[in-house]
Design a protein around this motif. Structure first.
Motif, mmCIF file in Angstrom:
data_model
loop_
_atom_site.group_PDB
_atom_site.id
_atom_site.type_symbol
_atom_site.label_atom_id
_atom_site.label_comp_id
_atom_site.label_asym_id
_atom_site.label_seq_id
_atom_site.Cartn_x
_atom_site.Cartn_y
_atom_site.Cartn_z
ATOM 1 N N LYS A 200 0.679 -1.360 -0.120
ATOM 2 C CA LYS A 200 0.180 0.158 -0.162
ATOM 3 C C LYS A 200 0.663 1.233 0.103
ATOM 4 O O LYS A 200 0.250 2.473 -0.344
ATOM 5 C CB LYS A 200 -0.828 -0.017 1.513
ATOM 6 C CG LYS A 200 -1.923 -1.186 1.329
ATOM 7 C CD LYS A 200 -2.718 -1.204 0.035
ATOM 8 C CE LYS A 200 -3.718 -2.433 0.056
ATOM 9 N NZ LYS A 200 -4.557 -2.380 -1.053
ATOM 10 N N ASN A 203 5.431 2.982 -4.170
ATOM 11 C CA ASN A 203 5.236 3.757 -5.481
ATOM 12 C C ASN A 203 6.338 3.985 -5.774
ATOM 13 O O ASN A 203 7.534 3.962 -5.601
ATOM 14 C CB ASN A 203 4.174 4.835 -5.303
ATOM 15 C CG ASN A 203 4.800 5.961 -4.521
ATOM 16 O OD1 ASN A 203 5.891 6.404 -4.671
ATOM 17 N ND2 ASN A 203 4.110 6.531 -3.624
ATOM 18 N N GLU A 234 -7.152 1.108 -5.462
ATOM 19 C CA GLU A 234 -6.081 0.988 -4.152
ATOM 20 C C GLU A 234 -6.881 0.279 -2.924
ATOM 21 O O GLU A 234 -6.238 -0.390 -2.330
ATOM 22 C CB GLU A 234 -6.262 2.536 -3.731
ATOM 23 C CG GLU A 234 -5.562 3.417 -4.722
ATOM 24 C CD GLU A 234 -5.268 4.943 -3.924
ATOM 25 O OE1 GLU A 234 -5.871 5.438 -2.651
ATOM 26 O OE2 GLU A 234 -4.738 5.428 -4.345
ATOM 27 N N ASN A 249 0.204 -1.739 -11.974
ATOM 28 C CA ASN A 249 -0.725 -0.783 -11.199
ATOM 29 C C ASN A 249 -0.055 0.521 -11.630
ATOM 30 O O ASN A 249 0.849 0.885 -11.104
ATOM 31 C CB ASN A 249 -0.251 -1.291 -9.566
ATOM 32 C CG ASN A 249 -1.341 -0.116 -8.846
ATOM 33 O OD1 ASN A 249 -1.517 1.208 -9.053
ATOM 34 N ND2 ASN A 249 -2.153 -0.673 -8.095
ATOM 35 N N ARG A 252 0.148 3.441 -8.986
ATOM 36 C CA ARG A 252 1.561 3.523 -8.079
ATOM 37 C C ARG A 252 2.921 3.464 -8.979
ATOM 38 O O ARG A 252 3.898 4.240 -8.462
ATOM 39 C CB ARG A 252 1.538 2.243 -7.249
ATOM 40 C CG ARG A 252 0.583 1.988 -6.356
ATOM 41 C CD ARG A 252 0.760 0.831 -5.346
ATOM 42 N NE ARG A 252 -0.331 0.495 -4.597
ATOM 43 C CZ ARG A 252 -0.734 -0.627 -4.495
ATOM 44 N NH1 ARG A 252 -0.307 -1.578 -4.822
ATOM 45 N NH2 ARG A 252 -1.745 -0.712 -3.619
#
Length: 613
Positions: A200, A203, A234, A249, A252
Motif C-alpha cells: 500500500k 510507489n 487502491e 498498477n 503507483r
C-alpha cells in the motif's frame, strides 16, 4: 537392492558422494500388461547397525521455522508433512543419534509432502530408516514397461557425532548440483522494499528515493516486491489478484516497471522483481480466462495454478520469460503463499486423480530449468511465506533461499543455525532486522529503526552482523534515514564485502555454539566460524552475546592447522592477538567484556602472512 514382485520391480539405489553424503532413490518398473499403481514410494529403506538413542527434528510454521524437538527412540519415530509445502509443518530433516556416539542425518529433497521414519529393531542392534514421498499421499499410475523414479533422499553421517561434519557433507553434495552464476556467486547486498512499505505504501517515487540511498551505501541489488502488479484500484489486495502478472498498477507506477529497472541499472545496481508464478488469487483475471489452469480438489478452489499439464507450464514459462525480458530483470524472487495440501485432482491437467501435487512440482521444476537455460545470469530466489518450502529439491532449481519472513535477530540466529544444517551459508538470504510498517499489533513482528538515537552503536552492529552470516540484505526505509545512519550502514556493508563474503563463499563453516531460541530460552551466546579453503588460511569468527547470555563465554574454534600461528584482529578496535591453531581448538578464546546484544568479529589469518606485510 532389487525386489521383483508379481506386477512391479522395485530397485533401491544408494550412491555415495565423494564428500560423504549418500543419495538414495528408488525406481519402479511396471511388469503388468494392464498397468500398475505405486502407492508406497519410499526412496530410502535401509538398516543401520547402531542402536538409535535419540531423534531430533525441527518444526516449521510462519515465523516459527527451525524449532528443535528432541525425542528418545523407544519405538517408531515418524515425521511428515502433508500441507503441500515441504517445511510448512516440519522441516524435511531427521537426525538420529546412535548408541555408538555417531549421528545420522536424512533429508528429503522434495518440495511437497514427504515422510521420514526411524524404527528400532526388536533386538536393539540397530534401526530401520525409511523416507521419501508421504505415505498415502500419492498413487502414481504406470503403463506396462514404464519406469518411474522417486525424488531423492540425501543422507549424511558422522562417527564423531558432529553436526558440522553432517553439514559439510550436505553442503558439498548441494554445491555439486547447485545452479550458479556470476551474480549469485558474488553474494550481493540486497535492498527489498517489502517490510517498510508492503503493497500500500510503495510507489514509483518512494522506490526511486530508496534506490538513490541504496546506491550510496553500497547495495548491489534493489528488489521490487509485491504491490507492483494488478489494477489501479487502491482497495485491491495483492493476494487476491496473483496470476495477473500482465497488469501493472499504473497509479503507483505510472512510468511502468521497465523505467524502475532502468533507473536501478543507471545507478550501477541490479534489478530484482517479486513474483508468485504458481499463486492464483480469487479475483485474478487468469481464473476466468484460463479455467483449465485452476487447481481444485473435489471441486474446491485451491488458490494456485496447477502446473501438471504442458499448457500451464508453457504459460508459466512465457510469463516469467516475458517479465525478465520486458523488465530487464537480474533477480526474480519466487514466492508461494499457500498450502496446497494433497494438491489438485482435476481431470485434464496432465496428472491422475492422486498424483496432482507430484505432477505440479515436477512441472514447476521444468519451468525453472527452462528459465535458467534461457537466462543463465538471472538469479532465482526461493521464498514461500518465508521459509515454508525449504528443501534441497527446491534448491536444486534456485540460487538462494530466503530463510523466514520475520528477521528480528534472535529469530534470525535460530533460523540460520537450523537452515545451515543442510544449506550452505552462501545459499541463505535473510535481512538485517527490518523496519515494519503499521502500528502496534498491526506489525507482523517487532520493528527496528536503525536511526533511533536510543539504539547504541554496539547494538546496531550486532543486528547488522547477524545478517552478515550469509547473503545479506535490508528492508529499511533508507530514504528516511539521516546521514549518520547511512554512513554507519555503509561502513558495515563495506566490511561485509571486504572481509566476510569471500570467507563465506565456498569456505569451511562451523557452528561453535548450540542453537539460539527466539523465546530467549536457548543458547545465550552464538558463534560462527568461516575459513577459506585456499592457501591463505583466512577467515572470520562472529561472536554474539544475546539478551539472555551469561557474563562470559569460551569459544573453541574448529578446522585449523594445529601448529600454525594465527593472528586474530578485532574488526572494531584493530587490536590483534596471536594464538596457535592448537590453542584456538583447545582452550579457545574467552569473551567476558561484551554486554547483552553486543558482538565481536575477529578476522584471522596465519601470523606469517601478517608479518610478511
Amino acid at each position: 537392492m532389487t525386489i521383483v514382485e508379481q506386477e512391479m520391480k522395485r530397485e533401491y539405489t544408494a550412491v555415495r558422494h565423494a564428500e560423504g553424503a549418500t543419495v538414495y532413490t528408488a525406481s519402479f518398473t511396471c511388469l503388468a500388461s494392464a498397468g500398475c499403481e505405486v502407492r508406497e514410494a519410499y526412496s530410502l529403506d535401509e538398516f543401520v547397525s547402531d542402536a538409535a538413542v535419540r531423534a531430533v527434528y525441527y518444526t516449521g510454521g510462519w515465523g516459527k521455522e527451525h524449532t528443535p524437538v528432541s525425542v528418545e527412540v523407544n519405538g517408531s519415530v515418524r515425521i511428515e508433512n502433508r500441507k503441500g509445502r515441504s517445511s510448512a509443518d516440519v522441516h524435511p530433516l531427521l537426525l538420529v543419534y546412535g548408541q555408538s556416539g555417531a549421528v545420522y542425518a536424512y533429508t528429503v529433497a522434495w518440495s511437497g509432502n514427504w515422510t521420514l521414519e526411524v524404527e528400532p529393531s526388536a533386538s536393539g542392534d540397530g534401526f530401520a530408516v525409511r523416507g521419501g514421498l508421504a505415505e498415502n499421499s500419492i498413487a502414481k499410475r504406470l503403463a506396462a514397461g514404464e519406469t518411474w523414479e522417486t525424488p531423492k533422499v540425501i543422507g549424511a553421517a558422522s562417527a564423531a557425532g558432529s553436526l558440522n561434519e553432517i553439514s559439510a557433507q550436505f553442503h558439498a553434495w548441494y554445491e555439486s548440483v547447485a545452479p550458479r552464476n556470476a551474480l549469485s556467486e558474488l553474494l550481493p547486498v540486497e535492498w527489498n522494499h517489502w517490510w517498510s512499505y508492503e503493497d500500500k505504501l510503495i510507489n514509483e517515487q518512494v522506490f526511486k528515493r530508496n534506490v538513490d540511498r541504496a546506491a550510496e551505501i553500497g547495495v548491489e541489488v534493489c528488489t521490487l516486491d509485491a504491490g507492483w502488479f494488478g489494477s489501479d484500484d487502491e482497495s485491491e489486495n495483492w493476494y487476491d489478484v496473483r496470476g495477473d502478472w500482465h497488469k501493472v498498477n499504473r497509479k503507483r507506477f505510472p512510468s511502468g516497471i521497465r523505467s524502475l529497472s532502468d533507473y536501478v541499472h543507471a545507478k550501477g545496481m541490479k534489478f530484482g522483481l517479486w513474483c508468485e508464478i504458481e499463486g492464483l488469487g480469487v479475483k485474478a483475471d487468469l481464473r476466468g480466462s484460463h479455467p483449465q489452469f485452476v487447481a481444485e480438489r473435489d471441486g474446491a478452489f485451491l488458490g494456485y495454478v496447477c502446473l501438471g499439464g504442458e499448457e500451464a507450464q508453457r504459460w508459466a514459462y512465457d510469463t516469467l520469460a516475458g517479465m525478465i525480458g520486458d523488465y530487464d530483470c537480474d533477480w526474480i524472487k519466487i514466492d508461494f503463499n499457500l498450502d496446497p495440501g494433497e494438491g489438485c485432482n482435476c481431470a485434464g491437467h496432465g496428472h491422475g486423480p492422486e498424483d496432482g501435487l507430484y505432477a505440479h512440482y515436477q512441472g514447476l521444476y521444468r519451468v525453472f530449468e527452462q528459465i535458467r537455460e534461457r537466462f543463465p545470469e538471472v538469479v532465482l530466489e526461493s521464498c514461500s511465506s518465508g521459509g515454508l518450502r525449504t528443501d534441497l529439491g527446491t534448491m536444486e532449481q534456485m540460487h538462494v533461499s530466503f530463510l523466514s519472513d520475520p528477521d528480528y535477530s534472535e529469530h534470525q540466529l535460530q533460523v540460520f543455525w537450523g537452515a545451515s544444517l543442510i544449506l550452505p551459508p552462501q545459499r541463505c538470504l535473510h535481512w538485517a532486522w527490518s523496519t515494519t510498517c503499521g502500528e502496534g499489533d498491526a506489525r507482523p513482528f517487532p520493528t527496528m529503526d536503525f536511526s533511533n538515537p536510543d539504539l547504541s552503536e554496539a547494538a546496531f552492529k550486532f543486528h547488522m552482523r547477524v545478517a552478515m552470516l550469509h547473503t545479506t540484505g535490508y528492508s529499511h526505509p533508507l530514504e528516511q534515514y539521516d546521514a549518520r545512519t547511512l554512513d554507519a550502514m555503509r561502513e558495515q556493508i563495506a566490511f561485509y564485502k571486504e572481509h566476510v563474503r569471500d570467507a563465506i563463499r565456498g569456505g569451511a563453516y562451523y557452528r561453535l555454539t548450540p542453537q539460539a531460541d527466539r523465546s530467549g530460552q536457548g543458547a545465550g551466546w552464538n558463534a560462527f566460524q568461516y575459513a577459506k579453503r585456499d592457501e591463505t588460511g583466512e577467515g572470520c569468527l562472529f561472536v554474539f552475546r544475546l539478551s539472555n547470555g551469561e557474563a562470559a563465554a569460551r569459544i573453541v574454534l574448529e578446522g585449523l592447522e594445529a601448529d600454525q600461528r594465527y593472528a586474530l584482529q578485532d574488526a572494531d578496535t584493530g587490536a590483534t592477538i596471536v594464538r596457535t591453531g592448537a590453542e584456538l581448538m583447545g582452550e579457545g578464546l574467552s569473551f567476558d567484556d561484551l554486554q547483552p546484544v553486543e558482538s565481536r568479529v575477529l578476522v584471522f589469518r596465519p601470523a606469517a602472512t601478517l608479518n610478511a606485510e
